[in-house]
Design a protein around this motif. Structure first.
Motif, PDB file in Angstrom:
ATOM      1  N   THR A 188       0.831  -1.266  -0.131  1.00 29.80           N
ATOM      2  CA  THR A 188      -0.151   0.005   0.110  1.00 29.80           C
ATOM      3  C   THR A 188       0.763   1.357  -0.014  1.00 29.80           C
ATOM      4  O   THR A 188       0.477   2.282  -0.681  1.00 29.80           O
ATOM      5  CB  THR A 188      -0.946  -0.039   1.149  1.00 29.80           C
ATOM      6  OG1 THR A 188      -1.781  -1.213   1.113  1.00 29.80           O
ATOM      7  CG2 THR A 188      -1.776   1.234   1.198  1.00 29.80           C
ATOM      8  N   LEU A 189       1.781   1.354   0.764  1.00 30.04           N
ATOM      9  CA  LEU A 189       2.789   2.519   0.829  1.00 30.04           C
ATOM     10  C   LEU A 189       3.520   2.684  -0.397  1.00 30.04           C
ATOM     11  O   LEU A 189       3.652   3.743  -0.779  1.00 30.04           O
ATOM     12  CB  LEU A 189       3.674   2.467   2.117  1.00 30.04           C
ATOM     13  CG  LEU A 189       3.259   2.262   3.453  1.00 30.04           C
ATOM     14  CD1 LEU A 189       4.023   2.176   4.590  1.00 30.04           C
ATOM     15  CD2 LEU A 189       2.430   3.671   3.742  1.00 30.04           C
ATOM     16  N   VAL A 190       4.119   1.560  -0.766  1.00 30.55           N
ATOM     17  CA  VAL A 190       4.814   1.818  -2.184  1.00 30.55           C
ATOM     18  C   VAL A 190       3.974   2.076  -3.262  1.00 30.55           C
ATOM     19  O   VAL A 190       4.345   2.967  -4.034  1.00 30.55           O
ATOM     20  CB  VAL A 190       5.673   0.525  -2.397  1.00 30.55           C
ATOM     21  CG1 VAL A 190       6.248   0.307  -3.774  1.00 30.55           C
ATOM     22  CG2 VAL A 190       6.702   0.240  -1.133  1.00 30.55           C
ATOM     23  N   SER A 191       2.905   1.664  -3.220  1.00 31.96           N
ATOM     24  CA  SER A 191       2.017   1.797  -4.496  1.00 31.96           C
ATOM     25  C   SER A 191       1.457   3.170  -4.299  1.00 31.96           C
ATOM     26  O   SER A 191       1.416   3.915  -5.399  1.00 31.96           O
ATOM     27  CB  SER A 191       0.712   1.003  -4.555  1.00 31.96           C
ATOM     28  OG  SER A 191       1.215  -0.447  -4.677  1.00 31.96           O
ATOM     29  N   TRP A 192       1.268   3.947  -3.225  1.00 30.88           N
ATOM     30  CA  TRP A 192       0.727   5.061  -2.808  1.00 30.88           C
ATOM     31  C   TRP A 192       1.847   6.134  -3.300  1.00 30.88           C
ATOM     32  O   TRP A 192       1.667   6.822  -3.952  1.00 30.88           O
ATOM     33  CB  TRP A 192       0.249   5.422  -1.715  1.00 30.88           C
ATOM     34  CG  TRP A 192       0.203   6.831  -1.326  1.00 30.88           C
ATOM     35  CD1 TRP A 192      -0.931   7.528  -1.618  1.00 30.88           C
ATOM     36  CD2 TRP A 192       0.986   7.609  -0.632  1.00 30.88           C
ATOM     37  NE1 TRP A 192      -0.739   8.905  -1.245  1.00 30.88           N
ATOM     38  CE2 TRP A 192       0.316   8.966  -0.690  1.00 30.88           C
ATOM     39  CE3 TRP A 192       2.156   7.627  -0.032  1.00 30.88           C
ATOM     40  CZ2 TRP A 192       1.072  10.166  -0.051  1.00 30.88           C
ATOM     41  CZ3 TRP A 192       2.817   8.709   0.471  1.00 30.88           C
ATOM     42  CH2 TRP A 192       2.289  10.027   0.541  1.00 30.88           C
ATOM     43  N   LEU A 193       3.248   5.793  -2.822  1.00 29.70           N
ATOM     44  CA  LEU A 193       4.271   6.701  -3.150  1.00 29.70           C
ATOM     45  C   LEU A 193       4.567   6.751  -4.800  1.00 29.70           C
ATOM     46  O   LEU A 193       4.721   7.690  -5.259  1.00 29.70           O
ATOM     47  CB  LEU A 193       5.466   6.156  -2.526  1.00 29.70           C
ATOM     48  CG  LEU A 193       6.797   6.914  -2.721  1.00 29.70           C
ATOM     49  CD1 LEU A 193       6.599   8.278  -2.192  1.00 29.70           C
ATOM     50  CD2 LEU A 193       7.828   6.364  -1.854  1.00 29.70           C
ATOM     51  N   LEU A 194       4.679   5.725  -5.432  1.00 25.73           N
ATOM     52  CA  LEU A 194       4.934   5.443  -6.900  1.00 25.73           C
ATOM     53  C   LEU A 194       3.704   6.195  -7.521  1.00 25.73           C
ATOM     54  O   LEU A 194       3.862   6.660  -8.661  1.00 25.73           O
ATOM     55  CB  LEU A 194       5.018   4.028  -7.433  1.00 25.73           C
ATOM     56  CG  LEU A 194       6.338   3.534  -6.744  1.00 25.73           C
ATOM     57  CD1 LEU A 194       6.548   2.129  -7.482  1.00 25.73           C
ATOM     58  CD2 LEU A 194       7.507   4.296  -7.300  1.00 25.73           C
ATOM     59  N   SER A 195       2.381   6.069  -7.163  1.00 29.84           N
ATOM     60  CA  SER A 195       1.411   6.603  -7.835  1.00 29.84           C
ATOM     61  C   SER A 195       1.500   8.005  -7.617  1.00 29.84           C
ATOM     62  O   SER A 195       0.855   8.762  -8.760  1.00 29.84           O
ATOM     63  CB  SER A 195       0.046   6.137  -7.353  1.00 29.84           C
ATOM     64  OG  SER A 195      -0.215   4.837  -7.476  1.00 29.84           O
ATOM     65  N   VAL A 196       1.909   8.944  -6.845  1.00 29.73           N
ATOM     66  CA  VAL A 196       2.220  10.055  -6.566  1.00 29.73           C
ATOM     67  C   VAL A 196       3.305  10.628  -7.548  1.00 29.73           C
ATOM     68  O   VAL A 196       2.959  11.658  -7.917  1.00 29.73           O
ATOM     69  CB  VAL A 196       2.531  10.283  -5.159  1.00 29.73           C
ATOM     70  CG1 VAL A 196       2.959  11.671  -4.955  1.00 29.73           C
ATOM     71  CG2 VAL A 196       1.360  10.290  -4.363  1.00 29.73           C
ATOM     72  N   VAL A 197       4.430   9.885  -7.543  1.00 30.51           N
ATOM     73  CA  VAL A 197       5.313  10.252  -8.294  1.00 30.51           C
ATOM     74  C   VAL A 197       5.173  10.103  -9.894  1.00 30.51           C
ATOM     75  O   VAL A 197       5.411  10.827 -10.695  1.00 30.51           O
ATOM     76  CB  VAL A 197       6.805   9.588  -8.038  1.00 30.51           C
ATOM     77  CG1 VAL A 197       7.760   9.556  -8.858  1.00 30.51           C
ATOM     78  CG2 VAL A 197       6.984   9.882  -6.496  1.00 30.51           C
ATOM     79  N   LEU A 198       4.634   8.835 -10.336  1.00 27.37           N
ATOM     80  CA  LEU A 198       4.369   8.591 -11.702  1.00 27.37           C
ATOM     81  C   LEU A 198       3.015   9.069 -12.167  1.00 27.37           C
ATOM     82  O   LEU A 198       2.051   9.323 -11.536  1.00 27.37           O
ATOM     83  CB  LEU A 198       4.383   7.060 -11.904  1.00 27.37           C
ATOM     84  CG  LEU A 198       5.826   6.461 -11.556  1.00 27.37           C
ATOM     85  CD1 LEU A 198       5.619   4.963 -11.684  1.00 27.37           C
ATOM     86  CD2 LEU A 198       6.932   6.753 -12.544  1.00 27.37           C
ATOM     87  N   PRO A 199       3.193   9.429 -13.598  1.00 29.17           N
ATOM     88  CA  PRO A 199       1.611   9.992 -14.073  1.00 29.17           C
ATOM     89  C   PRO A 199       1.032   8.634 -14.366  1.00 29.17           C
ATOM     90  O   PRO A 199       1.352   7.741 -14.405  1.00 29.17           O
ATOM     91  CB  PRO A 199       2.210  10.445 -15.445  1.00 29.17           C
ATOM     92  CG  PRO A 199       3.596   9.979 -15.767  1.00 29.17           C
ATOM     93  CD  PRO A 199       4.211   9.580 -14.497  1.00 29.17           C
ATOM     94  N   ASP A 200      -0.575   9.086 -14.012  1.00 29.59           N
ATOM     95  CA  ASP A 200      -1.408   8.038 -14.250  1.00 29.59           C
ATOM     96  C   ASP A 200      -2.178   8.077 -15.605  1.00 29.59           C
ATOM     97  O   ASP A 200      -3.050   7.139 -16.163  1.00 29.59           O
ATOM     98  CB  ASP A 200      -2.411   7.822 -13.184  1.00 29.59           C
ATOM     99  CG  ASP A 200      -3.227   9.224 -13.014  1.00 29.59           C
ATOM    100  OD1 ASP A 200      -3.005  10.299 -13.509  1.00 29.59           O
ATOM    101  OD2 ASP A 200      -4.175   9.083 -12.251  1.00 29.59           O
ATOM    102  N   GLY A 201      -1.878   9.151 -16.368  1.00 31.85           N
ATOM    103  CA  GLY A 201      -2.372   9.386 -17.693  1.00 31.85           C
ATOM    104  C   GLY A 201      -4.007   9.834 -17.755  1.00 31.85           C
ATOM    105  O   GLY A 201      -4.540   9.809 -18.631  1.00 31.85           O
ATOM    106  N   ASP A 202      -4.397  10.165 -16.672  1.00 32.64           N
ATOM    107  CA  ASP A 202      -5.744  10.745 -16.457  1.00 32.64           C
ATOM    108  C   ASP A 202      -5.667  12.446 -16.326  1.00 32.64           C
ATOM    109  O   ASP A 202      -6.735  12.986 -16.577  1.00 32.64           O
ATOM    110  CB  ASP A 202      -6.417  10.390 -15.157  1.00 32.64           C
ATOM    111  CG  ASP A 202      -6.871   8.735 -15.158  1.00 32.64           C
ATOM    112  OD1 ASP A 202      -6.908   8.384 -16.174  1.00 32.64           O
ATOM    113  OD2 ASP A 202      -7.050   8.398 -14.147  1.00 32.64           O
ATOM    114  N   ASP A 203      -4.551  12.953 -16.642  1.00 30.75           N
ATOM    115  CA  ASP A 203      -4.633  14.406 -16.592  1.00 30.75           C
ATOM    116  C   ASP A 203      -5.034  14.837 -17.992  1.00 30.75           C
ATOM    117  O   ASP A 203      -4.662  14.563 -19.006  1.00 30.75           O
ATOM    118  CB  ASP A 203      -3.097  14.655 -16.129  1.00 30.75           C
ATOM    119  CG  ASP A 203      -3.006  14.460 -14.750  1.00 30.75           C
ATOM    120  OD1 ASP A 203      -3.843  14.495 -13.938  1.00 30.75           O
ATOM    121  OD2 ASP A 203      -1.868  14.465 -14.307  1.00 30.75           O
TER     122      ASP A 203
END
Length: 128
Positions: free
Chosen positions: A113-128
């Motif tokens: 959960t922590l690593v996924s959250w951190l990487l989701s914040v850092v990496l773009p998700d393509g929704d922007d």
């Protein structure tokens, strides 16, 4: 499609981190890094499918427990998703094992959960 691939890679890194930090989570006995990377990516794919299909049902059914524990039961639900991933990975021939549910899967779920959250914040998700 790009968002899906980014999520699989984020799950793969999170699973790799959990396996590296917790002795009870492992990806086979093979020392070849290429087979481990392939196994981790395939397990991440299975983990993503489990989270997409089973997790919404588990969240609805566990809602009273989540409310009573002020959200801490979410880690148990996440650990259960990790355990289901192990159960599905075994017949597929993927060498992914979790020794104990209460220690290894729960702490693994916290790390994922922590690593996924951190990487989701850092990496773009393509929704922007």
């Amino acid at each position: 499609m790009q968002n899906f691939l980014i999520r699989v890679l984020i799950n793969a890194v999170a699973l790799w981190a959990a396996a590296g930090l917790i002795d009870g989570i492992s990806f086979g006995d093979d020392d070849a890094w290429t087979s481990k990377v392939v196994t981790i990516v395939l397990v991440a794919l299975v983990f993503g499918l489990v989270n997409a299909v089973i997790r919404p049902i588990a969240k609805v059914l566990s809602f009273p427990a989540v409310v009573l524990t002020l959200g801490l039961f979410t880690f148990v639900v996440n650990a259960f998703m990790l355990q289901i991933t192990e159960w599905i990975a075994d017949p597929l021939g993927l060498a992914f094992t979790i020794d104990e549910f209460w220690w290894d899967a729960i702490f693994g779920a916290v790390i994922i959960t922590l690593v996924s959250w951190l990487l989701s914040v850092v990496l773009p998700d393509g929704d922007d």
